[in-house]
Design a protein around this motif. Structure first.
Motif, short mmCIF file in Angstrom:
data_model
loop_
_atom_site.label_atom_id
_atom_site.label_comp_id
_atom_site.label_asym_id
_atom_site.label_seq_id
_atom_site.Cartn_x
_atom_site.Cartn_y
_atom_site.Cartn_z
N GLU A 158 64.11 55.75 92.50
CA GLU A 158 64.53 57.14 92.76
C GLU A 158 65.70 57.19 93.73
O GLU A 158 66.67 57.93 93.52
N SER B 168 68.89 55.98 92.04
CA SER B 168 69.40 56.95 91.07
C SER B 168 70.15 58.09 91.74
O SER B 168 70.92 58.80 91.10
N LEU C 169 58.17 53.66 83.03
CA LEU C 169 58.13 55.05 82.58
C LEU C 169 56.70 55.53 82.37
O LEU C 169 56.40 56.71 82.57
N LYS D 89 56.02 58.89 85.47
CA LYS D 89 56.50 59.85 84.47
C LYS D 89 57.46 60.88 85.05
O LYS D 89 58.26 61.48 84.33
N ASN D 90 57.40 61.12 86.36
CA ASN D 90 58.21 62.16 86.98
C ASN D 90 59.51 61.65 87.59
O ASN D 90 60.24 62.41 88.22
N SER E 135 63.16 60.06 86.96
CA SER E 135 64.18 59.80 85.96
C SER E 135 64.98 58.57 86.37
O SER E 135 65.26 58.35 87.54
#
Length: 367
Positions: free
Chosen positions: A219, A222, A242, A246-247, A249
Motif C-alpha cells: 500500500e 503504491s 489479492l 481484497k481492499n 489495490s
C-alpha cells in the motif's frame, strides 16, 4: 572419538525454512568446536512414513505428523529421536528446537538416565498455529509454559533475543544466538548483474499468523509519487496477495515471485537497493528475531523496518527504524530512501551475524 550433539525439531532441512538455516548455522559452531553434529528435522513434503530418512552430512528427517494421533505420539514418545541417539556415538547433548513443553519435560527425564544433557533452543513465543481446534488450544497453553518454565526444565538454554534473555535470567547456562549465517557460503557471493536504472525495494516473507505486514508495504509503495521505482515481493504470489488483501489495490512496478529457494530469495535481496519489512511491536515479534533482517543486513542493503526485537542494537546509518506501522510513515521513509540512497554499484557484505563470531561464547556456554 568425538562427542555428538543431536539437534531435533520441526526444521525443514537442509535450507527449506528459517528454522533449518538457524540450526545448520549453529551446528557449524559446534563442528568448529570439535563436535559431531546430527540433525533430525521434519519432512513436510513426502507424506507419512515410519522411521527416518537420511539427507547426508549428518542430516535426517522424519515424516511430519499427518493427524492428531500421530501428532500426539510424536510429542509424547519421540521414538525417532530415541533411535537416532541410540545409533549415534557418545551423545553429550540433545538440543530441542521449539518443541512442545511436554516433550521437553519427557525428554529431560528420559535422557537424564544416560547422562545426556537436554538444551532448549527457543526462538519464538507464539500462540498461533494452523490445524485442528485441539491443536490450537494445545498451542495456546504450551506457549505459556514455554515462556514461563522452559528454563527451569532444560539443562541449558539457547535464546534468540534480549527479551528472552531477560525473561530466563535465572538460568545460568544460557546463551543468546541471533539467527546466524555462514558468510563464506556461495549464496552470499552469487554473480549479480545489477539492472540498469531504477530504484528497487524488496520484501521477502509470507504473512503467516499476522507477523509481517506485507499489505502495508504494498500500500505504501503504491502511494509513491516517484518514477522508475520497483518493488519485488518474494514468498507470495499476486493471486494469493489479492485473495488475502481484497481492499488493497496494487500499483505498477510490483513483481510477485512466489516462493523461492533460499538462494534465490537471497539473490533478490542482493539485487535490491533497499529492503523493507514491517512488523507490529508485540510479544511474539519482540521475543523472536527477524531472520530476514539478518539476511538483508548481511547483504549490505539499506533497510526500512519497525522497532521490534533487537533490531535497534544492530542498526546503523543504513537502517531507518520507524516508530509505528503507519502506511504514510512508511511511504515517507521509502521516498526518503529513494532520494538519499545511491543505487548500489557493488555488494558490500556485513559479517556481524557470521557464525564464526560466536564460537568462543558458545564454547564457554558448553563448558
Amino acid at each position: 572419538m568425538k562427542d555428538t550433539i543431536v539437534y531435533y525439531g520441526g526444521f525443514s532441512l537442509p535450507d527449506k525454512n528459517a528454522a533449518a538455516n538457524r540450526v545448520v548455522s549453529n551446528g557449524k559452531i559446534f563442528k568448529a568446536l570439535g563436535y559431531n553434529v546430527v540433525f533430525l528435522g521434519a519432512d513436510y513434503d513426502n507424506g507419512n512414513y515410519a522411521g527416518v530418512k537420511s539427507l547426508g552430512d549428518g542430516m535426517m528427517c522424519e515424516a511430519h505428523p499427518s493427524g492428531v494421533i500421530d501428532w500426539v505420539k510424536q510429542i509424547l514418545l519421540f521414538k525417532n529421536l530415541k533411535k537416532v541417539i541410540e545409533k549415534a556415538s557418545a551423545v553429550k547433548l540433545v538440543i530441542l528446537y521449539n518443541v512442545p513443553f511436554v516433550t521437553l519435560c519427557l525428554a529431560k527425564g528420559f535422557f537424564k538416565k544416560d547422562g545426556i544433557e537436554v538444551a532448549y533452543d527457543c526462538t519464538e513465543w507464539t500462540q498461533f498455529t494452523d490445524g485442528s481446534f485441539v491443536k490450537k488450544i494445545f498451542k495456546y497453553i504450551d506457549e505459556f509454559f514455554i515462556r514461563k518454565f522452559a528454563h527451569r526444565i532444560a539443562d541449558k538454554m539457547i535464546v534468540v533475543s534480549e527479551t528472552m534473555l531477560k525473561a530466563y535470567k535465572g538460568k545460568k547456562k544460557i546463551i543468546k544466538l541471533p539467527p546466524l549465517i555462514d558468510l563464506s557460503d556461495d549464496i552470499w557471493h552469487q554473480p549479480i548483474e545489477k539492472e540498469e536504472g531504477g530504484f528497487t525495494f524488496c520484501f521477502a516473507g509470507f504473512p503467516d499468523g499476522n507477523k509481517d505486514y506485507i499489505g502495508t508495504v504494498v500500500e505504501a509503495f503504491s502511494l509513491l509519487e516517484c518514477n522508475n521505482v520497483n518493488l519485488k515481493i518474494v514468498g507470495i504470489t499476486k493471486d494469493k496477495f489479492l485473495e488475502m488483501y481484497k481492499n488493497i489495490s496494487i500499483g505498477e512496478n510490483i513483481d510477485f515471485f512466489g516462493k523461492l529457494t533460499h538462494s534465490e530469495a537471497v539473490k533478490q535481496i542482493l539485487l535490491s537497493d533497499c529492503y523493507v519489512f514491517i512488523r507490529p511491536s508485540d510479544r511474539r515479534n519482540n521475543a523472536g528475531f527477524p531472520t530476514k533482517f539478518v539476511e538483508s543486513y548481511s547483504c549490505g542493503v539499506k533497510i526500512i523496518t519497525t522497532d521490534v526485537s533487537d533490531v535497534r542494537m544492530y542498526a546503523e546509518a543504513e537502517c531507518d527504524i520507524l516508530p509505528c506501522n503507519d502506511v504514510n510513515e512508511l511511504r515517507v521513509a521509502m521516498t526518503n530512501a529513494i532520494s538519499s540512497t545511491p543505487k548500489r554499484e557493488q555488494i558490500l557484505l556485513r559479517d556481524t551475524f557470521d557464525y564464526k563470531n560466536y564460537i568462543d561464547e558458545t564454547q564457554r556456554w558448553l563448558n
